[in-house]
Design a protein around this motif. Structure first.
Motif, short mmCIF file in Angstrom:
data_model
loop_
_atom_site.label_atom_id
_atom_site.label_comp_id
_atom_site.label_asym_id
_atom_site.label_seq_id
_atom_site.Cartn_x
_atom_site.Cartn_y
_atom_site.Cartn_z
N SER A 119 33.77 -12.25 62.70
CA SER A 119 33.64 -13.36 61.77
C SER A 119 32.18 -13.53 61.41
O SER A 119 31.31 -13.32 62.25
CB SER A 119 34.18 -14.65 62.39
OG SER A 119 33.88 -15.75 61.55
N GLY A 120 31.91 -13.93 60.17
CA GLY A 120 30.52 -14.07 59.76
C GLY A 120 30.10 -15.48 59.45
O GLY A 120 28.95 -15.71 59.09
N ASN A 121 31.01 -16.44 59.53
CA ASN A 121 30.69 -17.80 59.15
C ASN A 121 30.60 -18.73 60.36
O ASN A 121 31.18 -18.46 61.41
CB ASN A 121 31.77 -18.35 58.20
CG ASN A 121 31.74 -17.68 56.84
OD1 ASN A 121 31.37 -16.52 56.74
ND2 ASN A 121 32.12 -18.40 55.81
N GLU A 122 29.88 -19.82 60.17
CA GLU A 122 29.78 -20.83 61.23
C GLU A 122 31.11 -21.56 61.37
O GLU A 122 31.76 -21.89 60.38
CB GLU A 122 28.68 -21.84 60.87
CG GLU A 122 28.58 -23.02 61.81
CD GLU A 122 28.61 -24.36 61.10
OE1 GLU A 122 28.72 -25.37 61.81
OE2 GLU A 122 28.54 -24.40 59.86
N TRP A 123 31.54 -21.78 62.62
CA TRP A 123 32.76 -22.51 62.89
C TRP A 123 32.44 -23.87 63.50
O TRP A 123 31.49 -24.02 64.26
CB TRP A 123 33.63 -21.76 63.90
CG TRP A 123 34.32 -20.56 63.37
CD1 TRP A 123 34.28 -20.04 62.11
CD2 TRP A 123 35.18 -19.69 64.13
NE1 TRP A 123 35.05 -18.91 62.02
CE2 TRP A 123 35.61 -18.68 63.25
CE3 TRP A 123 35.62 -19.68 65.45
CZ2 TRP A 123 36.48 -17.65 63.66
CZ3 TRP A 123 36.47 -18.67 65.85
CH2 TRP A 123 36.89 -17.67 64.97
N ARG A 124 33.32 -24.82 63.22
CA ARG A 124 33.27 -26.10 63.91
C ARG A 124 34.61 -26.44 64.54
O ARG A 124 34.68 -27.23 65.48
CB ARG A 124 32.84 -27.22 62.96
CG ARG A 124 31.39 -27.10 62.50
CD ARG A 124 30.95 -28.29 61.69
NE ARG A 124 30.94 -29.52 62.47
CZ ARG A 124 30.64 -30.71 61.96
NH1 ARG A 124 30.34 -30.82 60.67
NH2 ARG A 124 30.65 -31.79 62.72
N SER A 125 35.71 -25.85 64.03
CA SER A 125 37.03 -26.19 64.54
C SER A 125 38.03 -25.11 64.16
O SER A 125 37.89 -24.47 63.11
CB SER A 125 37.47 -27.55 63.98
OG SER A 125 38.67 -27.98 64.54
N VAL A 126 39.05 -24.93 65.02
CA VAL A 126 40.07 -23.90 64.81
C VAL A 126 41.44 -24.48 65.10
O VAL A 126 41.61 -25.26 66.05
CB VAL A 126 39.81 -22.68 65.71
CG1 VAL A 126 40.91 -21.64 65.53
CG2 VAL A 126 38.44 -22.06 65.42
N ALA A 127 42.45 -24.08 64.32
CA ALA A 127 43.83 -24.50 64.56
C ALA A 127 44.78 -23.36 64.21
O ALA A 127 44.42 -22.43 63.49
CB ALA A 127 44.18 -25.74 63.74
N PHE A 128 46.01 -23.46 64.73
CA PHE A 128 47.04 -22.45 64.45
C PHE A 128 48.34 -23.15 64.09
O PHE A 128 48.72 -24.15 64.69
CB PHE A 128 47.28 -21.56 65.67
CG PHE A 128 48.43 -20.61 65.51
CD1 PHE A 128 48.26 -19.39 64.86
CD2 PHE A 128 49.70 -20.93 65.98
CE1 PHE A 128 49.32 -18.50 64.69
CE2 PHE A 128 50.77 -20.07 65.81
CZ PHE A 128 50.58 -18.84 65.16
N GLY A 129 49.04 -22.59 63.11
CA GLY A 129 50.35 -23.11 62.75
C GLY A 129 51.01 -22.24 61.70
O GLY A 129 50.33 -21.58 60.90
N ASN A 130 52.34 -22.21 61.70
CA ASN A 130 53.11 -21.45 60.71
C ASN A 130 52.60 -20.02 60.56
O ASN A 130 52.52 -19.47 59.45
CB ASN A 130 53.09 -22.17 59.35
CG ASN A 130 53.89 -23.46 59.38
OD1 ASN A 130 54.73 -23.67 60.25
ND2 ASN A 130 53.60 -24.36 58.45
N GLY A 131 52.23 -19.41 61.69
CA GLY A 131 51.86 -18.01 61.72
C GLY A 131 50.45 -17.66 61.30
O GLY A 131 50.12 -16.48 61.15
N VAL A 132 49.59 -18.65 61.12
CA VAL A 132 48.23 -18.37 60.68
C VAL A 132 47.21 -19.19 61.47
O VAL A 132 47.46 -20.34 61.81
CB VAL A 132 48.08 -18.64 59.16
CG1 VAL A 132 48.34 -20.09 58.83
CG2 VAL A 132 46.70 -18.22 58.66
N TRP A 165 36.53 -30.75 61.20
CA TRP A 165 37.62 -30.67 62.17
C TRP A 165 38.90 -30.27 61.45
O TRP A 165 39.05 -30.50 60.25
CB TRP A 165 37.83 -32.01 62.89
CG TRP A 165 37.98 -33.18 61.96
CD1 TRP A 165 37.00 -34.03 61.53
CD2 TRP A 165 39.20 -33.65 61.32
NE1 TRP A 165 37.51 -34.98 60.66
CE2 TRP A 165 38.85 -34.77 60.53
CE3 TRP A 165 40.52 -33.23 61.35
CZ2 TRP A 165 39.79 -35.48 59.77
CZ3 TRP A 165 41.47 -33.92 60.60
CH2 TRP A 165 41.09 -35.04 59.83
N ILE A 166 39.81 -29.65 62.19
CA ILE A 166 41.12 -29.29 61.64
C ILE A 166 42.18 -29.43 62.73
O ILE A 166 41.92 -29.12 63.90
CB ILE A 166 41.12 -27.86 61.05
CG1 ILE A 166 42.47 -27.55 60.39
CG2 ILE A 166 40.79 -26.82 62.11
CD1 ILE A 166 42.45 -26.27 59.56
#
Length: 290
Positions: free
Chosen positions: A170-183, A210-211
Motif C-alpha cells: 500500500s502506498g497511502n497513509e491509513w487511519r482506519s480499516v474495516a471489512f464487510g460484504n467481501g471487501v 475512521w470507518i
C-alpha cells in the motif's frame, strides 16, 4: 482508527460496554452506550511514559488495554467487568494496540507482537523477524478474519494467527480499516480497497478519519466533515455531518461512540459527559457487571 462491530452468534453474554484507555494509565467504561463514563482508574504519570496506554481492544467477554514506553515496560491490562484489571508485563518495549479475533488476542508493538489464548497469559516476541523492518506499528484492527496493523513510514502487516505476519502492499497513509460484504476498505489520506488485505488499490474519494462496517454498510467520517456510506465499497453516498469526530470511533449495539460524543447514524453527533481527558483509544464489547 475505527473498531469493527463485534457480530457474533449466538448473542454474547454480558452488558454492552464501551471501554476507553489513555494517558496516565486511565481506563474508563460506559455501560449506557457512551452517554456517561464510570469506573475511572489511573496509575500515574501523564506523558509518554510507562503508564501510557495507547490502545484497547474488546471481545469474548474481556477488554484488554496495552501500553508502556521504551525499555522493558510493555504492559497489558485485562478486565472482565470494567472495574477490576489484571496486569501482564511483557519485559519488552511498550505496546501500541490490542485486538481480539479468531478466538485469540493479539497485541503489537513497534517491532514485535504478543499473543494470548485467554487475554491474561501472553506469548511474547512471536515472529519478531517479520516485524522488525521499517517504522513503528501504531494501530491494529481485526477485520475479515485477519489482524491488520499499520504505522510509521508505510509499515503495514497482516496475520491470521498473531505469529506469522505478511507485509501489506500500500502506498497511502491509513487511519482506519474495516471489512464487510467481501471487501476490505482503508481510509486515511484517501480511500483504498482490497480483496485479501495484502494487496491494496486506490479507490479515490475523500480522506477519512475512521470507518466502520455496521453489518450492512460501511460508514466513514471524512476529514472534510462529511460522512460517506456504501453497502459494497464501490458506490458511495455523502451526507453533511454535524460534529463528526476526527479521532477514533467504536461501533456496537447500533451506536457510534467517540470518547466525548455519540451518534445513532454516524452523521449527527451529540456530546456526552467526559470526566477525564487524555483518551487514546475506545472499543466496544460485552462485559459482566462489577
Amino acid at each position: 482508527m475505527t473498531r469493527a462491530p463485534h457480530l457474533r452468534s449466538p448473542p454474547p453474554k454480558g452488558t454492552p460496554t464501551f471501554a476507553a484507555a489513555g494517558y496516565s494509565g486511565i481506563r474508563i467504561v460506559s455501560r449506557d452506550l457512551g452517554k456517561t463514563w464510570v469506573d475511572s482508574i489511573t496509575s500515574g504519570g501523564g506523558g509518554d511514559d510507562p503508564h501510557l496506554l495507547r490502545g484497547i481492544g474488546c471481545g469474548n467477554g474481556l477488554c484488554v488495554a496495552g501500553g508502556g514506553s521504551a525499555g522493558a515496560t510493555g504492559r497489558l491490562l485485562t478486565t472482565a467487568d470494567g472495574k477490576t484489571w489484571k496486569e501482564f508485563m511483557t519485559g519488552a518495549p511498550g505496546l501500541s494496540e490490542v485486538a481480539f479475533g479468531n478466538n485469540i488476542w493479539v497485541s503489537v508493538s513497534g517491532h514485535y507482537a504478543a499473543r494470548s489464548d485467554d487475554g491474561y497469559k501472553w506469548e511474547v516476541n512471536t515472529d519478531k523477524g517479520s516485524l522488525s523492518f521499517g517504522g513503528i506499528l501504531r494501530q491494529m484492527t481485526f477485520a475479515g478474519g485477519k489482524f491488520i496493523a499499520w504505522g510509521d513510514g508505510g509499515k503495514r502487516v497482516q496475520s491470521g494467527d498473531g505469529r506469522t505476519w505478511t507485509r501489506i502492499t500500500s502506498g497511502n497513509e491509513w487511519r482506519s480499516v474495516a471489512f464487510g460484504n467481501g471487501v476490505f476498505i482503508a481510509v486515511g489520506s484517501s480511500r483504498q480497497t482490497s480483496a485479501d488485505a495484502t494487496t491494496w488499490t486506490a479507490a479515490g474519494g475523500p480522506g477519512g478519519a475512521w470507518i466502520v462496517f455496521t453489518g450492512t454498510s460501511f460508514v466513514y467520517g471524512g476529514t472534510d466533515g462529511n460522512v460517506y456510506k456504501s453497502t459494497d465499497g464501490k458506490t458511495w453516498q455523502s451526507e453533511k455531518g454535524f460534529m463528526v469526530p476526527q479521532d477514533r470511533v467504536a461501533y456496537g449495539a447500533g451506536v457510534f461512540v467517540s470518547y466525548g460524543s455519540t451518534s445513532n447514524d454516524g452523521v449527527k453527533w451529540l456530546k456526552s459527559a467526559v470526566p477525564s481527558a487524555g483518551i487514546t483509544d475506545v472499543d466496544f464489547g460485552y462485559l459482566m457487571q462489577p
